[in-house]
Design a protein around this motif. Structure first.
Motif, mmCIF file in Angstrom:
data_model
loop_
_atom_site.group_PDB
_atom_site.id
_atom_site.type_symbol
_atom_site.label_atom_id
_atom_site.label_comp_id
_atom_site.label_asym_id
_atom_site.label_seq_id
_atom_site.Cartn_x
_atom_site.Cartn_y
_atom_site.Cartn_z
ATOM 1 N N THR A 186 0.853 -1.179 0.000
ATOM 2 C CA THR A 186 0.000 0.000 0.000
ATOM 3 C C THR A 186 0.892 1.233 0.000
ATOM 4 O OG1 THR A 186 -0.103 0.038 2.431
ATOM 5 C CG2 THR A 186 -1.853 -1.164 1.267
ATOM 6 N N GLY A 187 0.307 2.373 -0.352
ATOM 7 C CA GLY A 187 1.075 3.608 -0.360
ATOM 8 C C GLY A 187 2.012 3.699 -1.559
ATOM 9 N N THR A 188 3.008 4.568 -1.437
ATOM 10 C CA THR A 188 3.930 4.836 -2.535
ATOM 11 C C THR A 188 5.261 4.147 -2.307
ATOM 12 O OG1 THR A 188 2.912 7.000 -2.907
ATOM 13 C CG2 THR A 188 5.104 6.640 -3.850
ATOM 14 N N ARG A 190 8.987 3.077 -4.519
ATOM 15 C CA ARG A 190 9.782 3.357 -5.715
ATOM 16 C C ARG A 190 10.966 2.392 -5.783
ATOM 17 N NH1 ARG A 190 6.007 5.750 -7.006
ATOM 18 N NH2 ARG A 190 5.747 7.952 -7.585
ATOM 19 N N ALA A 199 9.347 4.029 -11.432
ATOM 20 C CA ALA A 199 7.990 3.836 -10.909
ATOM 21 C C ALA A 199 7.625 2.352 -10.968
ATOM 22 C CB ALA A 199 7.001 4.664 -11.717
ATOM 23 N N ALA A 232 10.609 3.625 0.307
ATOM 24 C CA ALA A 232 9.366 4.386 0.472
ATOM 25 C C ALA A 232 9.716 5.869 0.494
ATOM 26 C CB ALA A 232 8.680 3.988 1.768
ATOM 27 N N ASP A 234 8.000 8.746 0.506
ATOM 28 C CA ASP A 234 7.277 9.706 1.351
ATOM 29 C C ASP A 234 6.801 9.097 2.667
ATOM 30 O OD1 ASP A 234 5.280 8.034 0.518
ATOM 31 O OD2 ASP A 234 4.129 9.550 -0.561
ATOM 32 N N THR A 236 4.804 6.563 3.126
ATOM 33 C CA THR A 236 3.497 5.897 3.115
ATOM 34 C C THR A 236 3.569 4.446 2.658
ATOM 35 O OG1 THR A 236 2.989 6.555 0.833
ATOM 36 C CG2 THR A 236 2.380 8.097 2.603
ATOM 37 N N GLY A 237 4.614 4.104 1.927
ATOM 38 C CA GLY A 237 4.691 2.774 1.344
ATOM 39 C C GLY A 237 5.021 1.704 2.370
#
Length: 245
Positions: A186-188, A190, A199, A232, A234, A236-237
């Motif tokens: 979940t989340g962002t 990379r 991405a 991650a 930011d 959030t990942g």
């Protein structure tokens, strides 16, 4: 059926004395059994022990459903108290689960406190088993664990790029899991390789086993043979690994 009795023990404290009820509900078969106990002294911790007989009519379903719900009641309306307390297994009837129950909710100054709850397959209660945090955490991680969220630019896994459309990552689980887990995120997240940020589209292959984590992200424009880092950006990942029943 090979029905087996279980014993529930707990410590309870309230400023409202009187009769309290407990319901053990088998939601899969819509059956229940109830019991009553008494808080005799106000503002005093009291230990209670209740033994429930096994259900000889319907067997619990062996999965992660809600066949073993235990509900502690501290107040009930007339629709839960108008029948006869179901002290043996029967088809669930809400009128039979709170008979005689006092109402802790009658005043905002009232309270109900509970601790040391333990359910055992036996007719005798043993002392509460105090397990340290690290032991309890390891037992939980056998079924589920996730990477820590909230850390900006945290490195989660390392891996490689076998071709321009994939990034492979691997590592080890904190403990040996019950079975090969499902992996999701979940989340962002990379990917980073050769001074480039990539991405990620989705997890296209799960190669996890009980002892190690292995998974493949779909990407675009990766360099074949380059090393890669999963991070991650930011905070959030997060990745989750689940081997629940």
């Amino acid at each position: 059926l090979n029905a087996e009795s279980v014993t529930l023990s707990f410590w309870v404290k309230s400023n409202v004395t009187g009769t309290y009820t407990i319901e053990w509900r088998d939601s899969d078969n819509n059956r229940h059994i109830c019991a009553a106990y008494t808080i005799t002294s106000s503002d005093t911790w009291e230990k209670k022990t209740i033994t429930f007989a096994g259900d000889t009519v319907s067997a619990f379903v062996y999965n992660n459903s809600t066949c073993g719900n235990i509900a502690f009641c501290y107040g009930a309306g007339s629709n839960f108290t108008s029948g006869t307390l179901a002290t043996s297994w029967a088809s669930r009837n809400t009128a039979n689960l709170g008979v005689g129950q006092v109402n802790v909710g009658a005043a905002t100054s009232n309270y109900f406190q509970l601790t040391g709850v333990q359910l055992e397959a036996n007719t005798t209660a043993t002392p509460f088993e105090h397990r340290p945090y690290d032991m309890e955490l390891a037992r939980c991680q056998r079924y589920y664990w996730r990477t820590q969220a909230g850390l900006t630019n945290a490195t989660l896994f390392v891996g490689t790029c076998p071709n321009p459309t994939q990034m492979w990552f691997s590592g080890t689980h904190p403990v040996t899991m019950r079975a090969s887990p499902a992996v999701n995120y979940t989340g962002t997240l990379r990917g980073y390789h050769s001074s480039a940020y990539i991405a990620l589209t989705s997890i296209v292959d799960n190669r996890c086993c009980p002892t190690s984590a292995g998974f493949v992200f779909g990407v675009t424009g990766a360099i074949s043979g380059a090393g890669a880092v999963l991070y991650a950006p930011d905070g959030t990942g997060t990745l989750t690994f689940s081997a629940e029943l």
